[in-house]
Design a protein around this motif. Sequence first.
Motif, PDB file in Angstrom:
ATOM      1  N   ILE A 121      -7.321   6.266 -28.152  1.00 34.72           N
ATOM      2  CA  ILE A 121      -8.523   6.100 -27.333  1.00 34.72           C
ATOM      3  C   ILE A 121      -8.744   4.615 -27.010  1.00 34.72           C
ATOM      4  O   ILE A 121      -9.099   4.253 -25.882  1.00 34.72           O
ATOM      5  CB  ILE A 121      -9.753   6.668 -28.059  1.00 34.72           C
ATOM      6  N   ALA A 122      -8.514   3.749 -28.011  1.00 38.01           N
ATOM      7  CA  ALA A 122      -8.736   2.322 -27.810  1.00 38.01           C
ATOM      8  C   ALA A 122      -7.840   1.766 -26.711  1.00 38.01           C
ATOM      9  O   ALA A 122      -8.252   0.917 -25.923  1.00 38.01           O
ATOM     10  CB  ALA A 122      -8.488   1.566 -29.119  1.00 38.01           C
ATOM     11  N   VAL A 123      -6.602   2.265 -26.651  1.00 32.52           N
ATOM     12  CA  VAL A 123      -5.671   1.785 -25.625  1.00 32.52           C
ATOM     13  C   VAL A 123      -5.957   2.440 -24.281  1.00 32.52           C
ATOM     14  O   VAL A 123      -6.038   1.780 -23.239  1.00 32.52           O
ATOM     15  CB  VAL A 123      -4.213   2.052 -26.061  1.00 32.52           C
ATOM     16  N   TRP A 124      -6.118   3.769 -24.291  1.00 34.84           N
ATOM     17  CA  TRP A 124      -6.353   4.517 -23.052  1.00 34.84           C
ATOM     18  C   TRP A 124      -7.606   4.033 -22.330  1.00 34.84           C
ATOM     19  O   TRP A 124      -7.667   4.018 -21.106  1.00 34.84           O
ATOM     20  CB  TRP A 124      -6.464   5.993 -23.365  1.00 34.84           C
ATOM     21  N   ALA A 125      -8.618   3.620 -23.098  1.00 33.25           N
ATOM     22  CA  ALA A 125      -9.881   3.201 -22.494  1.00 33.25           C
ATOM     23  C   ALA A 125      -9.735   1.922 -21.686  1.00 33.25           C
ATOM     24  O   ALA A 125     -10.553   1.654 -20.799  1.00 33.25           O
ATOM     25  CB  ALA A 125     -10.942   3.003 -23.583  1.00 33.25           C
ATOM     26  N   LEU A 126      -8.702   1.141 -21.964  1.00 36.54           N
ATOM     27  CA  LEU A 126      -8.606  -0.186 -21.352  1.00 36.54           C
ATOM     28  C   LEU A 126      -7.507  -0.340 -20.317  1.00 36.54           C
ATOM     29  O   LEU A 126      -7.662  -1.087 -19.357  1.00 36.54           O
ATOM     30  CB  LEU A 126      -8.393  -1.238 -22.447  1.00 36.54           C
ATOM     31  N   VAL A 127      -6.375   0.340 -20.504  1.00 33.43           N
ATOM     32  CA  VAL A 127      -5.230   0.070 -19.630  1.00 33.43           C
ATOM     33  C   VAL A 127      -4.876   1.285 -18.779  1.00 33.43           C
ATOM     34  O   VAL A 127      -5.299   2.408 -19.061  1.00 33.43           O
ATOM     35  CB  VAL A 127      -3.994  -0.356 -20.457  1.00 33.43           C
ATOM     36  N   LYS A 128      -4.089   1.025 -17.758  1.00 32.93           N
ATOM     37  CA  LYS A 128      -3.669   2.086 -16.849  1.00 32.93           C
ATOM     38  C   LYS A 128      -2.660   3.008 -17.531  1.00 32.93           C
ATOM     39  O   LYS A 128      -1.991   2.601 -18.486  1.00 32.93           O
ATOM     40  CB  LYS A 128      -3.088   1.463 -15.585  1.00 32.93           C
ATOM     41  N   PRO A 129      -2.527   4.239 -17.037  1.00 32.39           N
ATOM     42  CA  PRO A 129      -1.652   5.224 -17.690  1.00 32.39           C
ATOM     43  C   PRO A 129      -0.223   4.749 -17.904  1.00 32.39           C
ATOM     44  O   PRO A 129       0.392   5.066 -18.924  1.00 32.39           O
ATOM     45  CB  PRO A 129      -1.710   6.418 -16.734  1.00 32.39           C
ATOM     46  N   ARG A 130       0.335   3.964 -16.986  1.00 33.16           N
ATOM     47  CA  ARG A 130       1.721   3.515 -17.147  1.00 33.16           C
ATOM     48  C   ARG A 130       1.871   2.575 -18.348  1.00 33.16           C
ATOM     49  O   ARG A 130       2.892   2.601 -19.044  1.00 33.16           O
ATOM     50  CB  ARG A 130       2.219   2.857 -15.865  1.00 33.16           C
ATOM     51  N   VAL A 131       0.850   1.765 -18.612  1.00 25.65           N
ATOM     52  CA  VAL A 131       0.892   0.889 -19.783  1.00 25.65           C
ATOM     53  C   VAL A 131       0.693   1.712 -21.055  1.00 25.65           C
ATOM     54  O   VAL A 131       1.332   1.458 -22.080  1.00 25.65           O
ATOM     55  CB  VAL A 131      -0.184  -0.211 -19.677  1.00 25.65           C
ATOM     56  N   PHE A 132      -0.171   2.707 -20.977  1.00 20.58           N
ATOM     57  CA  PHE A 132      -0.377   3.597 -22.117  1.00 20.58           C
ATOM     58  C   PHE A 132       0.920   4.341 -22.439  1.00 20.58           C
ATOM     59  O   PHE A 132       1.268   4.525 -23.612  1.00 20.58           O
ATOM     60  CB  PHE A 132      -1.502   4.590 -21.803  1.00 20.58           C
ATOM     61  N   ALA A 133       1.646   4.780 -21.411  1.00 16.16           N
ATOM     62  CA  ALA A 133       2.926   5.465 -21.616  1.00 16.16           C
ATOM     63  C   ALA A 133       3.930   4.528 -22.286  1.00 16.16           C
ATOM     64  O   ALA A 133       4.701   4.947 -23.166  1.00 16.16           O
ATOM     65  CB  ALA A 133       3.468   5.968 -20.285  1.00 16.16           C
ATOM     66  N   ALA A 134       3.923   3.255 -21.888  1.00 14.42           N
ATOM     67  CA  ALA A 134       4.809   2.285 -22.528  1.00 14.42           C
ATOM     68  C   ALA A 134       4.436   2.097 -23.998  1.00 14.42           C
ATOM     69  O   ALA A 134       5.311   1.978 -24.872  1.00 14.42           O
ATOM     70  CB  ALA A 134       4.737   0.950 -21.786  1.00 14.42           C
ATOM     71  N   TYR A 135       3.141   2.062 -24.281  1.00 17.61           N
ATOM     72  CA  TYR A 135       2.636   1.961 -25.661  1.00 17.61           C
ATOM     73  C   TYR A 135       3.189   3.101 -26.515  1.00 17.61           C
ATOM     74  O   TYR A 135       3.712   2.885 -27.619  1.00 17.61           O
ATOM     75  CB  TYR A 135       1.104   1.975 -25.603  1.00 17.61           C
ATOM     76  N   LEU A 136       3.119   4.339 -26.003  1.00 19.36           N
ATOM     77  CA  LEU A 136       3.640   5.488 -26.735  1.00 19.36           C
ATOM     78  C   LEU A 136       5.167   5.429 -26.830  1.00 19.36           C
ATOM     79  O   LEU A 136       5.747   5.821 -27.852  1.00 19.36           O
ATOM     80  CB  LEU A 136       3.209   6.788 -26.055  1.00 19.36           C
ATOM     81  N   GLY A 137       5.822   4.935 -25.775  1.00 20.15           N
ATOM     82  CA  GLY A 137       7.277   4.817 -25.799  1.00 20.15           C
ATOM     83  C   GLY A 137       7.759   3.843 -26.853  1.00 20.15           C
ATOM     84  O   GLY A 137       8.717   4.125 -27.594  1.00 20.15           O
ATOM     85  N   PHE A 138       7.103   2.682 -26.939  1.00 17.50           N
ATOM     86  CA  PHE A 138       7.444   1.723 -27.986  1.00 17.50           C
ATOM     87  C   PHE A 138       7.214   2.353 -29.367  1.00 17.50           C
ATOM     88  O   PHE A 138       8.025   2.157 -30.280  1.00 17.50           O
ATOM     89  CB  PHE A 138       6.588   0.461 -27.855  1.00 17.50           C
ATOM     90  N   ALA A 139       6.110   3.085 -29.520  1.00 17.85           N
ATOM     91  CA  ALA A 139       5.781   3.691 -30.803  1.00 17.85           C
ATOM     92  C   ALA A 139       6.835   4.706 -31.225  1.00 17.85           C
ATOM     93  O   ALA A 139       7.277   4.725 -32.382  1.00 17.85           O
ATOM     94  CB  ALA A 139       4.413   4.358 -30.732  1.00 17.85           C
ATOM     95  N   LEU A 140       7.240   5.558 -30.294  1.00 19.69           N
ATOM     96  CA  LEU A 140       8.217   6.592 -30.611  1.00 19.69           C
ATOM     97  C   LEU A 140       9.568   5.972 -30.975  1.00 19.69           C
ATOM     98  O   LEU A 140      10.186   6.336 -31.992  1.00 19.69           O
ATOM     99  CB  LEU A 140       8.367   7.542 -29.425  1.00 19.69           C
ATOM    100  N   THR A 141      10.016   5.024 -30.166  1.00 17.49           N
ATOM    101  CA  THR A 141      11.295   4.364 -30.436  1.00 17.49           C
ATOM    102  C   THR A 141      11.253   3.604 -31.759  1.00 17.49           C
ATOM    103  O   THR A 141      12.169   3.699 -32.593  1.00 17.49           O
ATOM    104  CB  THR A 141      11.650   3.396 -29.295  1.00 17.49           C
ATOM    105  N   GLY A 142      10.166   2.845 -31.964  1.00 16.53           N
ATOM    106  CA  GLY A 142      10.037   2.065 -33.188  1.00 16.53           C
ATOM    107  C   GLY A 142       9.933   2.933 -34.429  1.00 16.53           C
ATOM    108  O   GLY A 142      10.461   2.584 -35.487  1.00 16.53           O
ATOM    109  N   SER A 143       9.279   4.078 -34.311  1.00 21.16           N
ATOM    110  CA  SER A 143       9.148   4.972 -35.470  1.00 21.16           C
ATOM    111  C   SER A 143      10.507   5.539 -35.879  1.00 21.16           C
ATOM    112  O   SER A 143      10.796   5.683 -37.072  1.00 21.16           O
ATOM    113  CB  SER A 143       8.169   6.103 -35.166  1.00 21.16           C
ATOM    114  N   ILE A 144      11.331   5.843 -34.897  1.00 19.29           N
ATOM    115  CA  ILE A 144      12.675   6.365 -35.198  1.00 19.29           C
ATOM    116  C   ILE A 144      13.534   5.278 -35.855  1.00 19.29           C
ATOM    117  O   ILE A 144      14.253   5.535 -36.833  1.00 19.29           O
ATOM    118  CB  ILE A 144      13.335   6.901 -33.918  1.00 19.29           C
ATOM    119  N   ILE A 145      13.426   4.052 -35.349  1.00 16.99           N
ATOM    120  CA  ILE A 145      14.164   2.944 -35.960  1.00 16.99           C
ATOM    121  C   ILE A 145      13.689   2.709 -37.388  1.00 16.99           C
ATOM    122  O   ILE A 145      14.505   2.566 -38.320  1.00 16.99           O
ATOM    123  CB  ILE A 145      14.005   1.664 -35.122  1.00 16.99           C
ATOM    124  N   ALA A 146      12.369   2.689 -37.595  1.00 16.87           N
ATOM    125  CA  ALA A 146      11.818   2.463 -38.937  1.00 16.87           C
ATOM    126  C   ALA A 146      12.241   3.565 -39.894  1.00 16.87           C
ATOM    127  O   ALA A 146      12.604   3.306 -41.046  1.00 16.87           O
ATOM    128  CB  ALA A 146      10.295   2.373 -38.865  1.00 16.87           C
TER     129      ALA A 146
END
Length: 343
Positions: A310-335
């Motif tokens: 919610i904190a991210v979605w409230a401030l940035v456009k959907p494409r940036v939010f999608a990048a946020y989730l993409g980094f999270a998914l990729t980083g979680s798999i690496i971790a």
Amino acid sequence: MAETTTTPPAVLLRKRFGNAWALSAALLVLVAVLDPTQLIATLTFAGKALAGTAPFIIFAVLAVAYLKATGAENLLAKAFEGNPARMIILAAMLGGLSPFCSCEVIPFIAALLAVGAPLGAVMAFWLASPLMDPAMFAITTGAIGIEFAVAKTLAAVSLGVFGGFGTLLLSGTPVFTSPLRENPQVGGGCGAKKPFSSAPVWRFWVHKDRTQTFRDTAIENGAFLLKWLTLAYVIEALMVHYMPAGLIAKVLGGNGLGTVILGAFVGMPAYLNGYAAAPLVAELLDQGMSNGAAMSFMIAGGVSSIPAAIAVWALVKPRVFAAYLGFALTGSIIAGTVWQTLT
């Protein structure tokens, strides 16, 4: 600065996603109706689990209350000054170590974005901040163990650095141009018009208003942890009783990369914050979940948890939010892969 609304994120969350106490009560009512003989066992399990976690809860509550009363989180602003690479590293470290709530971080980040703070540093802070803080470290230590808590902290900071530098490298692409929404919801529910704007006062007890902040924060965080951990332990009790033995070991066990990837894809839509997830993951580990899947589950789920998202979605456009989730998914798999290899 763009025109803003004044709806506090905390109110938004309550309206959209209900209350953890209500969900705990609903689960217990279901048990009472469908399997009444199991109700006492469920309550006993949850009660004993809460009692066992109590020392960690008390430490977490007092630590966060102290940091809030002294204004130590004001040091966050210093992470967004200077060289972009330095900003990203500091933002990731502070995001992964400092306490905050969504109602404070939203106006803070909105102001930074509006005055031109690099999105890479903001992304680093956003990715790391929901994954670890002093309270979550204590809860994770009590539920899973100190090794996992330390590894998750390192993963949180590393994810922030990964997402921050990834954003910096891609800053010239259409995804990250003009990232802020035109009417972001930045109303704060914490009563601070200029969050993180004053110097810390370490001897807070000599100030009446800071002593009140300590008391209020302790009560607020104590209630917050209690409600989420109660829900987690009620769900854990139901998992122990009703989940078929060996199911978790069959689906998420083993040492293959597939279990790590599956853990991330299951964790992301689970929307569990780290407080509620820790006891559940501890039980899943006992039932055969692999270490790597546990790590990827908690990293992906923490970043996509409702308050963080919610904190991210409230401030940035959907494409940036999608990048946020993409980094999270990729980083979680690496971790998860690294933790699986190390353990």
